[in-house]
Write a protein that holds these residues in place. Structure first.
Motif, PDB file in Angstrom:
ATOM      1  N   LYS A 181     -23.014  67.134  70.524  1.00 52.67           N
ATOM      2  CA  LYS A 181     -23.495  68.132  71.484  1.00 52.67           C
ATOM      3  C   LYS A 181     -22.604  68.175  72.714  1.00 52.67           C
ATOM      4  CE  LYS A 181     -28.369  68.017  70.125  1.00 52.67           C
ATOM      5  NZ  LYS A 181     -29.753  67.699  70.546  1.00 52.67           N
ATOM      6  N   SER A 182     -22.118  67.009  73.127  1.00 50.00           N
ATOM      7  CA  SER A 182     -21.219  66.958  74.279  1.00 50.00           C
ATOM      8  C   SER A 182     -19.925  67.703  73.981  1.00 50.00           C
ATOM      9  CB  SER A 182     -20.909  65.503  74.647  1.00 50.00           C
ATOM     10  OG  SER A 182     -19.988  65.438  75.714  1.00 50.00           O
ATOM     11  N   LEU A 183     -19.372  67.506  72.782  1.00 48.47           N
ATOM     12  CA  LEU A 183     -18.127  68.192  72.421  1.00 48.47           C
ATOM     13  C   LEU A 183     -18.345  69.703  72.319  1.00 48.47           C
ATOM     14  CD1 LEU A 183     -16.626  65.728  69.786  1.00 48.47           C
ATOM     15  CD2 LEU A 183     -15.894  66.089  72.141  1.00 48.47           C
ATOM     16  N   ASP A 184     -19.528  70.109  71.836  1.00 52.84           N
ATOM     17  CA  ASP A 184     -19.845  71.547  71.813  1.00 52.84           C
ATOM     18  C   ASP A 184     -19.831  72.109  73.235  1.00 52.84           C
ATOM     19  OD1 ASP A 184     -20.129  71.553  69.082  1.00 52.84           O
ATOM     20  OD2 ASP A 184     -22.309  71.364  69.105  1.00 52.84           O
ATOM     21  N   GLU A 185     -20.385  71.328  74.169  1.00 52.46           N
ATOM     22  CA  GLU A 185     -20.397  71.763  75.562  1.00 52.46           C
ATOM     23  C   GLU A 185     -18.983  71.834  76.129  1.00 52.46           C
ATOM     24  OE1 GLU A 185     -22.286  70.407  79.899  1.00 52.46           O
ATOM     25  OE2 GLU A 185     -22.670  69.208  78.093  1.00 52.46           O
ATOM     26  N   ILE A 186     -18.135  70.852  75.754  1.00 53.08           N
ATOM     27  CA  ILE A 186     -16.753  70.839  76.227  1.00 53.08           C
ATOM     28  C   ILE A 186     -16.000  72.071  75.718  1.00 53.08           C
ATOM     29  CG2 ILE A 186     -14.543  69.633  76.051  1.00 53.08           C
ATOM     30  CD1 ILE A 186     -16.508  68.347  77.965  1.00 53.08           C
ATOM     31  N   VAL A 187     -16.219  72.404  74.432  1.00 53.74           N
ATOM     32  CA  VAL A 187     -15.578  73.599  73.859  1.00 53.74           C
ATOM     33  C   VAL A 187     -16.000  74.843  74.635  1.00 53.74           C
ATOM     34  CG1 VAL A 187     -15.489  75.096  71.831  1.00 53.74           C
ATOM     35  CG2 VAL A 187     -15.279  72.627  71.554  1.00 53.74           C
ATOM     36  N   SER A 188     -17.300  74.934  74.934  1.00 46.33           N
ATOM     37  CA  SER A 188     -17.800  76.084  75.695  1.00 46.33           C
ATOM     38  C   SER A 188     -17.179  76.128  77.083  1.00 46.33           C
ATOM     39  CB  SER A 188     -19.329  75.988  75.805  1.00 46.33           C
ATOM     40  OG  SER A 188     -19.835  77.035  76.600  1.00 46.33           O
ATOM     41  N   LEU A 189     -17.089  74.955  77.740  1.00 43.25           N
ATOM     42  CA  LEU A 189     -16.480  74.904  79.065  1.00 43.25           C
ATOM     43  C   LEU A 189     -15.000  75.269  79.012  1.00 43.25           C
ATOM     44  CD1 LEU A 189     -18.129  71.627  80.426  1.00 43.25           C
ATOM     45  CD2 LEU A 189     -18.586  73.958  81.196  1.00 43.25           C
ATOM     46  N   ALA A 190     -14.329  74.837  77.929  1.00 46.05           N
ATOM     47  CA  ALA A 190     -12.902  75.157  77.783  1.00 46.05           C
ATOM     48  C   ALA A 190     -12.692  76.658  77.646  1.00 46.05           C
ATOM     49  CB  ALA A 190     -12.334  74.423  76.570  1.00 46.05           C
ATOM     50  N   LYS A 191     -13.582  77.299  76.879  1.00 43.58           N
ATOM     51  CA  LYS A 191     -13.474  78.745  76.722  1.00 43.58           C
ATOM     52  C   LYS A 191     -13.697  79.447  78.062  1.00 43.58           C
ATOM     53  CE  LYS A 191     -14.784  78.968  71.835  1.00 43.58           C
ATOM     54  NZ  LYS A 191     -15.803  79.421  70.856  1.00 43.58           N
ATOM     55  N   LYS A 192     -14.697  78.955  78.811  1.00 42.05           N
ATOM     56  CA  LYS A 192     -14.962  79.543  80.121  1.00 42.05           C
ATOM     57  C   LYS A 192     -13.786  79.313  81.060  1.00 42.05           C
ATOM     58  CE  LYS A 192     -20.011  79.195  79.953  1.00 42.05           C
ATOM     59  NZ  LYS A 192     -21.213  78.556  80.559  1.00 42.05           N
ATOM     60  N   LYS A 193     -13.208  78.098  80.954  1.00 39.94           N
ATOM     61  CA  LYS A 193     -12.056  77.779  81.803  1.00 39.94           C
ATOM     62  C   LYS A 193     -10.892  78.706  81.463  1.00 39.94           C
ATOM     63  CE  LYS A 193     -10.544  74.437  84.712  1.00 39.94           C
ATOM     64  NZ  LYS A 193     -11.276  73.851  85.840  1.00 39.94           N
ATOM     65  N   GLU A 194     -10.697  78.946  80.170  1.00 41.20           N
ATOM     66  CA  GLU A 194      -9.625  79.841  79.736  1.00 41.20           C
ATOM     67  C   GLU A 194      -9.868  81.253  80.251  1.00 41.20           C
ATOM     68  OE1 GLU A 194      -7.445  81.234  75.560  1.00 41.20           O
ATOM     69  OE2 GLU A 194      -9.235  79.982  75.528  1.00 41.20           O
ATOM     70  N   ASP A 195     -11.134  81.704  80.146  1.00 45.62           N
ATOM     71  CA  ASP A 195     -11.483  83.030  80.659  1.00 45.62           C
ATOM     72  C   ASP A 195     -11.265  83.100  82.167  1.00 45.62           C
ATOM     73  OD1 ASP A 195     -12.191  83.826  78.134  1.00 45.62           O
ATOM     74  OD2 ASP A 195     -14.333  83.458  78.408  1.00 45.62           O
ATOM     75  N   MET A 196     -11.656  82.014  82.856  1.00 50.80           N
ATOM     76  CA  MET A 196     -11.512  82.001  84.307  1.00 50.80           C
ATOM     77  C   MET A 196     -10.049  82.057  84.712  1.00 50.80           C
ATOM     78  SD  MET A 196     -12.804  79.182  87.096  1.00 50.80           S
ATOM     79  CE  MET A 196     -11.462  78.051  86.696  1.00 50.80           C
TER      80      MET A 196
END
Length: 320
Positions: A150-165
């Motif tokens: 679940k933590s890695l799923d959250e990291i992937v989501s944060l990475a996508k948001k970071k990329e978008d940002m």
């Protein structure tokens, strides 16, 4: 009638009758009985070994094999737990730290199982303790894997948001290098038309009328219209609190609601509104506050180019 036994006495040179004490007699009987029992006992053990069925021998071998594999599995579980500990360490101190996410508490990662006896059904067997211990280790490892997954799923989501940002931050020049020279930067100055001291919230890029103007980051056009001050103006909402303004355009090629990518053509330099010459007035806002746009050109300028642009912006007079 019992036989009478004799022995030859050499001293008297005659045969004498052999007499037996009752105690000796009973002792002999007892030793004989014990001897028979011992012979019978060892004979039974040997016989039981001989008569063990093939299925029983196979079951015994299978049991020994299971014990051996249980030990191997326990060792592999220990090795997996060590690897998982290393992943958890990197997850908390590198991945989650990089994306500004709170680390997962140790008590949450290592939490056990409370409540009823989960392993009661494994009791009552010859190897119950070994089986219970291994089953418990598997359960704990499985739970830790779920938490880590679940933590890695959250990291992937944060990475996508970071990329978008990162793609949304206005990091490019709105007019290509070589197509402009700077007239004024982010500072107090005398307004060329109103003739009053007024803070200039953006940068002016002087360029010939019709010079292409580009979106400096991904975003959505939330305003594309004509105003008395800015003339033809485009507002782009980049998300994450960022907004850019492109004013005094001669022509707009996007409409309100349009999705734009960094580098997309959105209009052309003009001289509309309160402007004394063709130029682009460009502003960058974060959470409603105007910032100095020169700090956002890191996607376009080298250090030398940045220093030259900064000097020109400080020395020049604005056109609006």
């Amino acid at each position: 009638m019992a036989k009478v036994k004799y022995y030859y006495d050499e001293e008297t040179l005659s045969y004498r009758k052999i007499t037996v004490n009752k105690s000796d007699y009973y002792r002999r009987i007892l030793f004989s009985f014990l001897g028979v029992l011992l012979i019978a006992f060892f004979g039974f053990i040997g016989f039981s070994q001989i008569i063990t069925s093939p299925s029983e021998r196979a079951q015994k071998r299978e049991l020994e094999n299971l014990k051996f594999n249980y030990k191997l599995l326990a060792k592999r579980l220990e090795e997996s737990a060590v690897i998982l500990d290393e992943i958890q360490e990197r997850d908390n101190n590198i991945y989650r730290s990089y994306f500004e996410a709170n680390p997962i508490p140790e008590e949450q990662r290592k939490a056990g199982f409370g409540g009823v006896n989960r392993y009661k059904n494994l009791e009552g067997f010859d190897n119950s303790e070994m089986i219970k211990k291994l089953t418990k280790e598997v359960d704990i490892l499985s739970k830790q894997l779920v938490v880590q997954s679940k933590s890695l799923d959250e990291i992937v989501s944060l990475a996508k948001k970071k990329e978008d940002m990162l793609a949304s931050i206005p990091a490019l020049l709105p007019v290509k290098k070589g197509d402009f020279y700077v007239a004024s930067g982010y500072k107090m100055r005398m307004h060329p038309i109103l003739k009053i001291n007024k803070f200039h919230k953006g940068m002016d890029f002087t360029a010939p009328k019709g010079t292409p103007v580009y979106a400096s980051g991904n975003g959505v056009v939330n305003l594309a219209q004509r105003s008395s001050t800015f003339g033809k103006v485009i507002f782009v909402d980049h998300g994450y609190g960022y907004r850019t303004i492109y004013a005094h355009l001669s022509k707009m090629v996007v409409r309100r609601g349009a999705q734009v990518k960094r580098g997309d053509l959105i209009g052309y330099v003009g001289n509309t509104g309160l402007s004394v010459a063709p130029h682009l007035h460009y502003e960058v806002h974060k959470n409603g506050i105007a910032l100095n746009p020169i700090n956002f050109y890191y996607g376009d300028l080298s250090l030398d180019e940045f220093a030259a642009l900064q000097k020109d912006a400080e020395e020049s007079q604005s056109y609006d």
